[in-house]
Motif scaffolding. Structure first.
Motif, short mmCIF file in Angstrom:
data_model
loop_
_atom_site.label_atom_id
_atom_site.label_comp_id
_atom_site.label_asym_id
_atom_site.label_seq_id
_atom_site.Cartn_x
_atom_site.Cartn_y
_atom_site.Cartn_z
N TYR A 200 -6.80 -0.43 -1.01
CA TYR A 200 -5.76 -1.41 -0.71
C TYR A 200 -5.86 -1.87 0.74
N ARG A 204 -8.81 -4.78 -1.01
CA ARG A 204 -8.93 -4.71 -2.47
C ARG A 204 -7.55 -4.37 -3.03
N ARG A 205 -6.64 -5.30 -2.88
CA ARG A 205 -5.21 -5.04 -3.10
C ARG A 205 -4.87 -4.69 -4.54
N GLY A 209 -3.90 -0.99 -5.31
CA GLY A 209 -2.49 -0.78 -5.66
C GLY A 209 -2.34 -0.14 -7.03
#
Length: 441
Positions: A200, A204-205, A209
């Motif tokens: 995250y 690379r959210r 997440g």
């Protein structure tokens, strides 16, 4: 520039590295024996010996593959550093094992622990870039979470503790997924949460997440109190650690010392037990004080050489020391404290070597890593895993446990901090660095 032979070697690593990286990580995350049946009907299943043999064969196969890959890599000079301290530590462990009551068993365990350490030292050299490292880490974590949740949904009798289990029927209803125990599952979810937060934090959210959320939800259903408390606790400690450099050394060393003084102190001091109880904390630490009392007496009897690497527990010497009266202590597999176990099995010199290797050197490497141009997010990931390992070791004997996911990731993070402090991290699109500046993921 690199010679043509070095270029060929680098090409071989780029092909073999990724699958070997994922196979090694999944070996610890999923194991070869997922969804073990813990019910009375399958207790003492003779297939367990066969599974152990297969596990040893696969471990040795992975070890051979890792070593051959490392030897053909232009980055082989970065493998397992600092070598001098590691060699001294292993030699001391071998010496105290050779003069122990069970030298054959202890020396075999020294060899196995050494292989695991070298494997961990090779592991981070397998990806060719940070992007590849992050991608493979995400795939392994998602695969592990998917298997764990599928087990809960489709095979609850194998993925959720049952009242029919022999050893701990009181865990009925707690999730363990494909892991052997709820506490093992909880520790894995903490590590996966750290990986999710790393992903995250590097942009690379969505995947980061999702991994973090799924791991935290599963962790909450395991009922693992220590790990559940450790996740936010370590994140806070790591945040303080990163921002206030001046207090790092006292925070880590005094924190470990205070934790051990309180816990082991409760096993020998009624006053300490009363003080801890007044704070609303269980002064027996789930009946661990019986074990610590026996362990403290064992250290007092053999302070210099100990009883031999990973010996003492469940041996005649331990039963004699326990006097046969402390039933929980007699049945214990370890001291539930890695620092106490180090002193029991390898003596005070072994404990000192362990502290230097696993606590002092990473502390120094974190500071050195911050002065280089490598990704701070990767340093943060390794720091969180390392802090989780060294503080969890106050209540669990995880050091040098060859089949343990937490131990493997702890030693990987220690080597990772050393690489962050001394090597150049390659990003996609960079030219291959000269051999003296070989990269890591």
């Amino acid at each position: 520039m690199m010679a043509s032979g070095d270029m060929r070697e680098a090409g071989a690593i780029s092909v073999l590295g990724p699958p070997l990286f994922m196979a090694t990580l999944l070996f610890y995350l999923i194991t070869l024996t997922p969804f073990i049946d813990l019910s009375a009907a399958n207790a003492g299943d003779p297939a367990a010996d066969k599974s152990s043999t297969i596990n040893q064969i696969v471990f040795l196969g992975l070890t051979a593959s890792l070593w051959l890959t490392a030897l053909s890599s232009p980055a082989r000079h970065l493998v397992v550093r600092p070598r001098g301290l590691l060699i001294v530590t292993v030699l001391w462990f071998a010496l105290v094992s050779a003069i122990s009551m069970h030298p054959d068993i202890a020396l075999k365990r020294v060899v196995l622990a050494s292989l695991t350490i070298v494997n961990a030292g090779i592991f981070l050299l397998l990806p060719r870039s940070e992007r590849q490292f992050a991608g493979m880490l995400a795939m392994c974590c998602l695969g592990t979470l998917a298997l764990a949740y599928l087990g809960v949904a489709l095979w609850p009798q194998l993925a959720i503790h049952q009242a029919s289990e022999i050893r701990e029927p009181m865990n009925a209803g707690l999730w363990r997924g494909h892991f052997a125990h709820k506490n093992v599952a909880a520790a894995a979810m903490v590590l996966i949460s750290f990986a999710g937060l790393y992903l995250y934090g590097t942009g690379r959210r969505i995947v980061g997440g999702a991994i973090t959320l799924l791991a935290v939800v599963f962790l909450a259903h395991t009922g693992g109190k220590s790990s559940t408390a450790a996740l936010p606790g370590i994140l806070v400690i790591a945040w303080i650690f990163e921002r206030w450099r001046a207090i790092r050394i006292p925070m880590v060393f005094l924190g470990i010392a205070a934790f051990n003084v309180v816990t082991i102190g409760c096993s020998v001091s009624p006053t300490m037990r009363e003080l801890v109880a007044s704070l609303g904390i269980d002064p027996t630490f789930t009946n661990r004080i019986d074990i610590w009392r026996v362990g403290a007496a064992a250290v007092a009897d053999r302070p210099f050489t100990g009883y031999g690497f990973q010996l003492f527990w469940q041996t005649d010497e331990m039963v004699y020391k326990a006097g046969g009266g402390a039933s929980w202590a007699v049945a214990a597999f370890n001291a539930h404290n890695a620092y106490l176990d180090a002193a029991i099995t390898t003596g005070i010199p072994g404990l000192i070597l362990t502290l230097v290797l696993l606590v002092w050197l990473p502390l120094r490497d974190v500071s050195r890593a911050e002065t280089r141009g490598n990704d701070p997010a990767l340093t943060r990931l390794f720091t969180r895993i390392w802090l989780y390992g060294v503080f969890s070791a106050c209540v669990e004997s995880l050091y040098f446990q060859s089949g343990s996911l937490v131990w493997f990731m702890l030693i990987v993070s220690i080597f990772g901090l050393r690489l962050q402090a001394s090597a150049h991290e390659i990003r996609d699109g960079e030219a291959v660095m000269p051999v003296g500046e070989t990269a890591h993921a």
